[in-house]
Structures are given as C-alpha cells and as structure tokens.
Design an enzyme around this catalytic site. Structure first.
Site, PDB file in Angstrom:
ATOM      1  N   ASP A  18       0.824  -1.204   0.000  1.00 40.18           N
ATOM      2  CA  ASP A  18       0.000   0.000   0.000  1.00 40.18           C
ATOM      3  C   ASP A  18       0.866   1.264   0.000  1.00 40.18           C
ATOM      4  N   CYS A  64     -16.027 -13.342 -12.728  1.00 39.04           N
ATOM      5  CA  CYS A  64     -17.194 -12.446 -12.731  1.00 39.04           C
ATOM      6  C   CYS A  64     -18.280 -12.940 -13.694  1.00 39.04           C
ATOM      7  N   CYS A 117     -22.065 -11.427 -14.228  1.00 46.32           N
ATOM      8  CA  CYS A 117     -22.477 -10.651 -13.044  1.00 46.32           C
ATOM      9  C   CYS A 117     -22.086  -9.181 -13.213  1.00 46.32           C
ATOM     10  N   CYS A 154     -21.863  -5.346  -8.543  1.00 51.46           N
ATOM     11  CA  CYS A 154     -21.107  -4.252  -7.923  1.00 51.46           C
ATOM     12  C   CYS A 154     -21.381  -2.934  -8.640  1.00 51.46           C
ATOM     13  N   CYS A 180     -23.140   0.365  -6.560  1.00 53.90           N
ATOM     14  CA  CYS A 180     -22.358   1.541  -6.164  1.00 53.90           C
ATOM     15  C   CYS A 180     -23.295   2.730  -5.942  1.00 53.90           C
ATOM     16  N   CYS A 234     -16.132   8.373  -6.167  1.00 55.47           N
ATOM     17  CA  CYS A 234     -15.975   7.220  -5.267  1.00 55.47           C
ATOM     18  C   CYS A 234     -15.900   7.695  -3.807  1.00 55.47           C
ATOM     19  N   CYS A 293     -19.374  -2.039  -3.130  1.00 56.69           N
ATOM     20  CA  CYS A 293     -19.084  -2.841  -4.326  1.00 56.69           C
ATOM     21  C   CYS A 293     -18.426  -4.169  -3.965  1.00 56.69           C
ATOM     22  N   CYS A 338     -20.812  -8.412  -3.580  1.00 56.84           N
ATOM     23  CA  CYS A 338     -20.147  -9.288  -4.554  1.00 56.84           C
ATOM     24  C   CYS A 338     -20.341 -10.758  -4.142  1.00 56.84           C
TER      25      CYS A 338
HETATM   26  C1  B12 Z   1      -5.256   4.882  -5.185  1.00 53.90           C
HETATM   27  C2  B12 Z   1      -5.932   3.741  -4.453  1.00 53.90           C
HETATM   28  C3  B12 Z   1      -7.292   3.843  -4.223  1.00 53.90           C
HETATM   29  C4  B12 Z   1      -8.148   4.928  -4.845  1.00 53.90           C
HETATM   30  C5  B12 Z   1      -8.413   4.541  -6.332  1.00 53.90           C
HETATM   31  C6  B12 Z   1      -8.887   3.090  -6.502  1.00 53.90           C
HETATM   32  C7  B12 Z   1      -8.633   2.515  -7.892  1.00 53.90           C
HETATM   33  N1  B12 Z   1      -9.595   1.757  -8.369  1.00 53.90           N
HETATM   34  O1  B12 Z   1      -7.593   2.724  -8.484  1.00 53.90           O
HETATM   35  C8  B12 Z   1      -9.386   4.937  -3.912  1.00 53.90           C
HETATM   36  C9  B12 Z   1      -9.153   5.921  -2.777  1.00 53.90           C
HETATM   37  C10 B12 Z   1     -10.716   5.249  -4.574  1.00 53.90           C
HETATM   38  C11 B12 Z   1      -9.299   3.510  -3.352  1.00 53.90           C
HETATM   39  C12 B12 Z   1     -10.398   2.838  -2.868  1.00 53.90           C
HETATM   40  C13 B12 Z   1     -10.330   1.543  -2.385  1.00 53.90           C
HETATM   41  N2  B12 Z   1      -9.206   0.831  -2.146  1.00 53.90           N
HETATM   42 CO1  B12 Z   1      -7.445   1.383  -2.673  1.00 53.90          CO
HETATM   43  N3  B12 Z   1      -5.694   1.693  -3.284  1.00 53.90           N
HETATM   44  C14 B12 Z   1      -5.193   2.631  -4.016  1.00 53.90           C
HETATM   45  C15 B12 Z   1      -3.706   2.374  -4.289  1.00 53.90           C
HETATM   46  C16 B12 Z   1      -2.871   3.261  -3.358  1.00 53.90           C
HETATM   47  C17 B12 Z   1      -3.288   2.543  -5.736  1.00 53.90           C
HETATM   48  C18 B12 Z   1      -4.274   1.934  -6.743  1.00 53.90           C
HETATM   49  C19 B12 Z   1      -3.845   2.181  -8.166  1.00 53.90           C
HETATM   50  O2  B12 Z   1      -2.682   2.360  -8.462  1.00 53.90           O
HETATM   51  N4  B12 Z   1      -4.790   2.219  -9.074  1.00 53.90           N
HETATM   52  C20 B12 Z   1      -4.457   2.431 -10.468  1.00 53.90           C
HETATM   53  C21 B12 Z   1      -5.560   1.998 -11.355  1.00 53.90           C
HETATM   54  C22 B12 Z   1      -5.125   2.279 -12.786  1.00 53.90           C
HETATM   55  O3  B12 Z   1      -5.722   0.597 -11.139  1.00 53.90           O
HETATM   56  P1  B12 Z   1      -7.110  -0.155 -11.322  1.00 53.90           P
HETATM   57  O4  B12 Z   1      -8.229   0.779 -11.153  1.00 53.90           O
HETATM   58  O5  B12 Z   1      -7.038  -1.340 -10.424  1.00 53.90           O
HETATM   59  O6  B12 Z   1      -7.023  -0.553 -12.872  1.00 53.90           O
HETATM   60  C23 B12 Z   1      -6.683  -1.840 -13.307  1.00 53.90           C
HETATM   61  C24 B12 Z   1      -7.878  -2.577 -13.871  1.00 53.90           C
HETATM   62  O7  B12 Z   1      -8.637  -1.676 -14.662  1.00 53.90           O
HETATM   63  C25 B12 Z   1      -7.183  -3.620 -14.705  1.00 53.90           C
HETATM   64  N5  B12 Z   1      -7.812  -3.962 -15.943  1.00 53.90           N
HETATM   65  C26 B12 Z   1      -7.309  -3.743 -17.155  1.00 53.90           C
HETATM   66  N6  B12 Z   1      -8.081  -4.287 -18.078  1.00 53.90           N
HETATM   67  C27 B12 Z   1      -9.111  -4.879 -17.462  1.00 53.90           C
HETATM   68  C28 B12 Z   1     -10.191  -5.581 -17.984  1.00 53.90           C
HETATM   69  C29 B12 Z   1     -11.149  -6.068 -17.096  1.00 53.90           C
HETATM   70  C30 B12 Z   1     -12.271  -6.856 -17.659  1.00 53.90           C
HETATM   71  C31 B12 Z   1     -11.034  -5.819 -15.688  1.00 53.90           C
HETATM   72  C32 B12 Z   1     -12.084  -6.286 -14.770  1.00 53.90           C
HETATM   73  C33 B12 Z   1      -9.914  -5.100 -15.195  1.00 53.90           C
HETATM   74  C34 B12 Z   1      -8.958  -4.661 -16.096  1.00 53.90           C
HETATM   75  O8  B12 Z   1      -5.890  -3.064 -15.081  1.00 53.90           O
HETATM   76  C35 B12 Z   1      -5.739  -1.783 -14.498  1.00 53.90           C
HETATM   77  C36 B12 Z   1      -4.281  -1.580 -14.138  1.00 53.90           C
HETATM   78  O9  B12 Z   1      -3.817  -2.505 -13.187  1.00 53.90           O
HETATM   79  C37 B12 Z   1      -3.589   0.837  -3.885  1.00 53.90           C
HETATM   80  C38 B12 Z   1      -2.262   0.454  -3.226  1.00 53.90           C
HETATM   81  C39 B12 Z   1      -1.169   0.331  -4.242  1.00 53.90           C
HETATM   82  N7  B12 Z   1      -0.010   0.843  -3.922  1.00 53.90           N
HETATM   83  O10 B12 Z   1      -1.367  -0.232  -5.304  1.00 53.90           O
HETATM   84  C40 B12 Z   1      -4.791   0.622  -2.921  1.00 53.90           C
HETATM   85  C41 B12 Z   1      -5.581  -0.678  -3.061  1.00 53.90           C
HETATM   86  C42 B12 Z   1      -5.877  -0.898  -4.530  1.00 53.90           C
HETATM   87  N8  B12 Z   1      -6.830  -0.353  -2.380  1.00 53.90           N
HETATM   88  C43 B12 Z   1      -7.336  -1.328  -1.722  1.00 53.90           C
HETATM   89  C44 B12 Z   1      -8.593  -1.288  -1.078  1.00 53.90           C
HETATM   90  C45 B12 Z   1      -8.886  -2.379  -0.058  1.00 53.90           C
HETATM   91  C46 B12 Z   1      -9.511  -0.274  -1.394  1.00 53.90           C
HETATM   92  C47 B12 Z   1     -10.993  -0.220  -0.980  1.00 53.90           C
HETATM   93  C48 B12 Z   1     -11.702  -1.574  -1.006  1.00 53.90           C
HETATM   94  C49 B12 Z   1     -11.075   0.412   0.423  1.00 53.90           C
HETATM   95  C50 B12 Z   1     -12.489   0.686   0.923  1.00 53.90           C
HETATM   96  N9  B12 Z   1     -13.195  -0.311   1.430  1.00 53.90           N
HETATM   97  O11 B12 Z   1     -12.916   1.802   0.884  1.00 53.90           O
HETATM   98  C51 B12 Z   1     -11.562   0.761  -2.041  1.00 53.90           C
HETATM   99  C52 B12 Z   1     -12.060   0.025  -3.293  1.00 53.90           C
HETATM  100  C53 B12 Z   1     -12.537   0.963  -4.358  1.00 53.90           C
HETATM  101  C54 B12 Z   1     -12.515   0.290  -5.724  1.00 53.90           C
HETATM  102  N10 B12 Z   1     -13.648  -0.231  -6.162  1.00 53.90           N
HETATM  103  O12 B12 Z   1     -11.433   0.243  -6.348  1.00 53.90           O
HETATM  104  C55 B12 Z   1      -6.475  -2.586  -1.830  1.00 53.90           C
HETATM  105  C56 B12 Z   1      -7.153  -3.567  -2.808  1.00 53.90           C
HETATM  106  C57 B12 Z   1      -7.046  -5.025  -2.402  1.00 53.90           C
HETATM  107  C58 B12 Z   1      -7.740  -5.902  -3.401  1.00 53.90           C
HETATM  108  N11 B12 Z   1      -8.068  -7.095  -2.975  1.00 53.90           N
HETATM  109  O13 B12 Z   1      -7.990  -5.533  -4.526  1.00 53.90           O
HETATM  110  C59 B12 Z   1      -5.092  -1.973  -2.330  1.00 53.90           C
HETATM  111  C60 B12 Z   1      -4.318  -2.885  -3.259  1.00 53.90           C
HETATM  112  C61 B12 Z   1      -4.280  -1.667  -1.077  1.00 53.90           C
HETATM  113  C62 B12 Z   1      -3.552  -2.912  -0.545  1.00 53.90           C
HETATM  114  N12 B12 Z   1      -2.243  -2.963  -0.653  1.00 53.90           N
HETATM  115  O14 B12 Z   1      -4.162  -3.829  -0.063  1.00 53.90           O
HETATM  116  N13 B12 Z   1      -8.044   3.007  -3.456  1.00 53.90           N
HETATM  117  S1  SF4 Z   2     -20.072  -8.199  -7.930  1.00 51.15           S
HETATM  118 FE1  SF4 Z   2     -18.139  -9.366  -7.786  1.00 51.15          FE
HETATM  119  S2  SF4 Z   2     -18.429 -11.133  -9.157  1.00 51.15           S
HETATM  120 FE2  SF4 Z   2     -20.021  -9.624  -9.673  1.00 51.15          FE
HETATM  121  S3  SF4 Z   2     -19.104  -8.399 -11.347  1.00 51.15           S
HETATM  122 FE3  SF4 Z   2     -18.636  -7.337  -9.430  1.00 51.15          FE
HETATM  123  S4  SF4 Z   2     -16.624  -8.085  -8.855  1.00 51.15           S
HETATM  124 FE4  SF4 Z   2     -17.412  -9.526 -10.371  1.00 51.15          FE
HETATM  125  S1  SF4 Z   3     -15.962   1.992  -2.925  1.00 50.63           S
HETATM  126 FE1  SF4 Z   3     -16.305   3.534  -4.536  1.00 50.63          FE
HETATM  127  S2  SF4 Z   3     -16.728   2.277  -6.352  1.00 50.63           S
HETATM  128 FE2  SF4 Z   3     -17.046   0.926  -4.576  1.00 50.63          FE
HETATM  129  S3  SF4 Z   3     -19.244   1.125  -4.066  1.00 50.63           S
HETATM  130 FE3  SF4 Z   3     -18.150   2.615  -2.813  1.00 50.63          FE
HETATM  131  S4  SF4 Z   3     -18.295   4.492  -4.008  1.00 50.63           S
HETATM  132 FE4  SF4 Z   3     -18.714   2.825  -5.421  1.00 50.63          FE
END
Ligand code: B12
Ligand code: SF4
Ligand code: SF4
Length: 386
Positions: A140, A195, A198, A201, A205, A221, A250, A254
């Site tokens: 993180d 997924c 489904c 999520c 939201c 968010c 979200c 799930c």
């Molecule tokens: C910035 C950040 C946030 C931001 C932005 C979240 C985001 N989605 O990026 C905010 C503050 C909103 C946030 C919220 C949360 N976060 Co946060 N966050 C981070 C942080 C610091 C960086 C994330 C990052 O770099 N994102 C960059 C973007 C580009 O990544 P991405 O959205 O995942 O995009 C990927 C997908 O789109 C994927 N992709 C590409 N093609 C495709 C195609 C398909 C079909 C799919 C499905 C995906 C996919 O590739 C992309 C690049 O990897 C990490 C820690 C870290 N150092 O990595 C923790 C981290 C991601 N967070 C974490 C957590 C727990 C959360 C929350 C659940 C906390 C909460 N309960 O409030 C929420 C979840 C929100 C959500 N739905 O994402 C955990 C996730 C653990 C896990 N099992 O996934 C992390 C990894 C921290 C940790 N070390 O445990 N977070």
């Molecule tokens: S609710 Fe869970 S299983 Fe369903 S689309 Fe979202 S991440 Fe995938």
């Molecule tokens: S963590 Fe963010 S993306 Fe997930 S349900 Fe809450 S507002 Fe929506």
C-alpha cells in the site's frame, strides 16, 4: 538465465527454496503467495496515465503521481528479478450495531491489518537478505501498483469493481510484495475470470463511480471523497450515509464475498481486539466532541490529508445530517451550534448543511450574513430535508 552484472546469483532458485518461502509465508499468517518477474507493469502504466488524462484520478497522488516509478519494480530495487506477492485476509466478523449514534468504518480500516502484513513480509525479506539477495517490502505504498503485480503473479482476477478477487476466497484481502534480486519461476497462468455476466457491484455503487468495467472514477468514489481534503461535494453527501472512512458496497454485494463471509476469517481473528483498530461502528458524537490529539490517537492510522483530523469532523457533520433522529435532541443541537460558530469555514459550512437538512433553520440563520465564500456557496446549495 543470462548473466546479470547487478545480480551475483542470476540462476532461478530451486523449487525447494520457492516452496520453503511459501511455507514460511503461510506460517506467518499470509493466505496466498505468488511470484512474478520484475519487468515493467505495462498495462498499469497505460491505465495510470489514462486515468490522469481523463481526470478520473481527481487530485490523488499515490501511484498516480509518478506512473513510471510505480510500475517499475527495478526502480524500487536495483537489479530486481522477481516480485513475491502476498495476500492477507482482513475479513473480520461483523459487530453488533450500538445503540448510540454511530458511523460505519469499512472493513479494511476496522483493524490495523497492514502492520501484520508488512511484518510477515519483512521476516521473509530478512531471510532472503541472509541468503544473499536484495529484498525490499512494499504494501500500500506509492512505489508499486499492488493489484497489477498480484494479478500478474496469478493470485487473483480483476473484478468489475476493480478489486482483485482470489479464487474461492473473495476480495477482502490486502496485498503486499517483496521486490527481490532472487529469481523465482514466475506464474505462467493468470487466475481465471470469476465475474462472468455478473454486474452486481456496478449496480450497487451508491454514486455510480464504476464508470466502466474495472474503472473507478475517483471523483465519485466515496472511498476517495472521505479522504479528499476540501468541501465534501454536495451531490454525494446524502449517498455518504453513515460512512466515516472507506466504502464497502461494491464488495459486500459481490457474490464471492457474500458466499464466503461467514466462513472465511483471518486465522488470528480471535486475537484481533478492537484495541488495534476502531472496529466497525464509531461514536459519531465523540468524533465531534474530542480534541485533535484524541482524534489522532483514535484514528491516526487512517489516511488523513496533512494528518489533519478536521476532515473526520467534516465527514462526521455530513453523517450527522444523514442519521440524527428528527426532531433532534439537545446533544445534537448543541454540537451543531458549536460548529456553526467554528473558526474554520469548512466546518461551519458542513454544520450549516446538516442543520438545514435536520430542519434547524433557527440555528442555521446565525450564519445568514457570514461573509466567507465557502459558507455563502453553501447557502446557495440545495437543501435535502430528511
Ligand atoms: C489509489 C488507491 C485507491 C483509490 C483509487 C482506486 C482505484 N480503483 O484505483 C481509492 C481511494 C478510490 C481507493 C479505494 C479503495 N481501495 Co485502494 N488503493 C489505491 C492504491 C494506493 C493505488 C491503486 C492504483 O494504483 N490504481 C491504479 C488503477 C489504474 O488501477 P485499477 O483501477 O485497479 O485498474 C486496473 C484494472 O482496470 C485492470 N484492468 C485492465 N483491463 C481490465 C479488464 C477487465 C475486464 C477488468 C475487470 C480489469 C482490467 O488493469 C488496471 C491496471 O492494473 C492501492 C495500493 C497500491 N499501492 O497499489 C490501494 C488498493 C488498490 N486499495 C485497496 C482497497 C482495499 C480499497 C478499498 C476496497 C477500500 C475501501 N473499502 O474503501 C476501495 C475500493 C474501491 C474500488 N472499487 O477500487 C487494496 C485492494 C485489495 C484488493 N483485494 O484488490 C489496495 C491494493 C491496497 C492494498 N495494498 O491492499 N483506493
Ligand atoms: S459483484 Fe463481484 S463477481 Fe459480480 S461483477 Fe462485481 S466483482 Fe465480479
Ligand atoms: S468503494 Fe467507490 S466504487 Fe465501490 S461502491 Fe463505494 S463508491 Fe462505489
């Protein structure tokens, strides 16, 4: 493996050595372990730039500040060849709802789960160093995109909510890594997508923040908006509900989490008292009553911009407007009167929103002639009565 000037032992470690690292990780309480190589995380790099360009990352720094760095393990550790990725469950049991006015903490912030994750990874890193390798822990932090590296290590699949889900175990896991000069055989197969059709999520939201499959718009968010400094956007205040930190909608909707929630617990759940975290329900009025030192003592482990507990008070005022029973009692009325007289205009403005929402127009009128632009803007905003 080709010879590597920076790596004195470029040969792949034996299968026995890799197995002993996995065994050690299990003994240290880590639930899953995977290996990948230390090459650039190209997909994440493109995604980070794309999110910044489209404004989806809002004012977040973190991994977005320097995508070239956060997607290159070799910038983190010179001569790195592999990344060991681990997942640790934080799926603690739900707690009973208290009778006093309370606010809800998202599951990941109820206990301090990063300390045990980092400690376990540090012990493994120590062993690697003792065996002659460089090894540095990341969990993180801003230097490595945890989910992408975990995906590449085959630990889980990307859910449509952007979280990484572990096959058979859901997404309530935190992720961490060791970037090392040791060479481990990388995962060759990604975890299969679970997924299917489904999309629960996306529909669940509360602010429609999942704008595309796997893409979260941070500007909507709640997990970001509770951390972001400044005025809480008026259009999302009602949706905030009673969330003081984080948002789980979200994930709690799930199916893989719903199925596993009653069964899958951290193995040390019994030894995780609320003392090392605030738990699920926190006392809303206490947050508004106690001083800065006490708020930092209680919630200092959370990300608070500039370590300023004012942002917690701001969130608490919005929650108060959402959850205080109407007609309000004397304790809520006197707290709102106190915040309407605050020196901090942001707190006056959020108290004004709560007072108007709770029908306390007599109190709100005290700010009618407030010259501050934040308060004047608040007066111009809509009132959403309870
Ligand atoms: C910035 C950040 C946030 C931001 C932005 C979240 C985001 N989605 O990026 C905010 C503050 C909103 C946030 C919220 C949360 N976060 Co946060 N966050 C981070 C942080 C610091 C960086 C994330 C990052 O770099 N994102 C960059 C973007 C580009 O990544 P991405 O959205 O995942 O995009 C990927 C997908 O789109 C994927 N992709 C590409 N093609 C495709 C195609 C398909 C079909 C799919 C499905 C995906 C996919 O590739 C992309 C690049 O990897 C990490 C820690 C870290 N150092 O990595 C923790 C981290 C991601 N967070 C974490 C957590 C727990 C959360 C929350 C659940 C906390 C909460 N309960 O409030 C929420 C979840 C929100 C959500 N739905 O994402 C955990 C996730 C653990 C896990 N099992 O996934 C992390 C990894 C921290 C940790 N070390 O445990 N977070
Ligand atoms: S609710 Fe869970 S299983 Fe369903 S689309 Fe979202 S991440 Fe995938
Ligand atoms: S963590 Fe963010 S993306 Fe997930 S349900 Fe809450 S507002 Fe929506």
């Amino acid at each position: 493996m080709p010879p590597d000037d920076q790596n004195p032992r470029p040969e792949t470690v034996s299968a026995e050595y890799a197995a002993s690292i996995i065994e050690m990780a299990r003994e240290l309480g880590l639930d899953r372990v995977g290996f990948t190589d230390a090459t650039v995380l190209e997909r994440a790099r493109v995604a980070l730039h794309d999110r910044v360009d489209r404004g989806l990352s809002d004012s977040m720094g973190f991994t977005f500040r320097n995508p070239e760095r956060s997607t290159d393990p070799r910038r983190a550790v010179e001569g790195a060849r592999s990344v060991i990725v681990a997942a640790r469950s934080y799926n603690v049991p739900d707690e009973e709802h208290p009778t006093h006015l309370s606010a809800t903490v998202a599951r990941y912030a109820r206990i301090d789960q990063y300390t045990p994750l980092r400690q376990a990874l540090q012990k493994i890193a120590l062993r690697l160093r003792a065996d002659g390798y460089r090894a540095v822990v990341f969990a993180d932090e801003n230097d490595l995109v945890d989910r992408e590296v975990a995906h590449r290590a085959g630990i889980g699949w990307f859910g449509k909510n952007a979280n990484l889900l572990l096959p058979g175990a859901g997404s309530f896991f935190s992720l961490g890594s060791i970037v090392t000069t040791a060479v481990f055989a990388p995962a060759t197969q990604p975890a299969p997508d679970g997924c299917g059709t489904c999309r629960l999520c996306i529909d669940a939201c509360p602010t429609a923040a999942i704008v595309d499959i796997g893409v979260v718009d941070a500007r909507r968010c709640l997990a970001w908006l509770v951390q972001k400094p400044g005025v809480f956007p008026v259009e999302f205040r009602e949706s905030l509900g009673d969330r003081i930190y984080g948002c789980d909608d979200c994930q709690s909707t799930c199916p893989p989490n719903v199925r596993l929630a009653p069964r899958h617990r951290p193995r040390d759940a019994a030894e995780l008292p609320v003392a090392i975290g605030p738990g699920q329900h926190v006392d809303l009025l206490e947050i508004l009553r106690v001083d800065d030192d006490r708020l930092i003592e209680l919630y200092g482990r959370w990300y608070l911009a500039d370590r300023d507990p004012m942002w917690l008070r701001r969130n608490a005022l919005v929650i108060l407007g959402n959850v205080a029973p109407v007609p309000v009692d004397d304790s809520v009325r006197s707290l709102l009167r106190h915040y309407l007289g605050s020196d901090v205009s942001i707190l006056r403005a959020h108290a004004l929103w709560a007072a108007r929402r709770l029908g306390l127009d007599d109190l709100a009128e005290s700010l009618r002639d407030d010259p501050d632009v934040v308060v004047r803007t608040e007066w111009a905003g809509p009132v959403i009565p309870r």
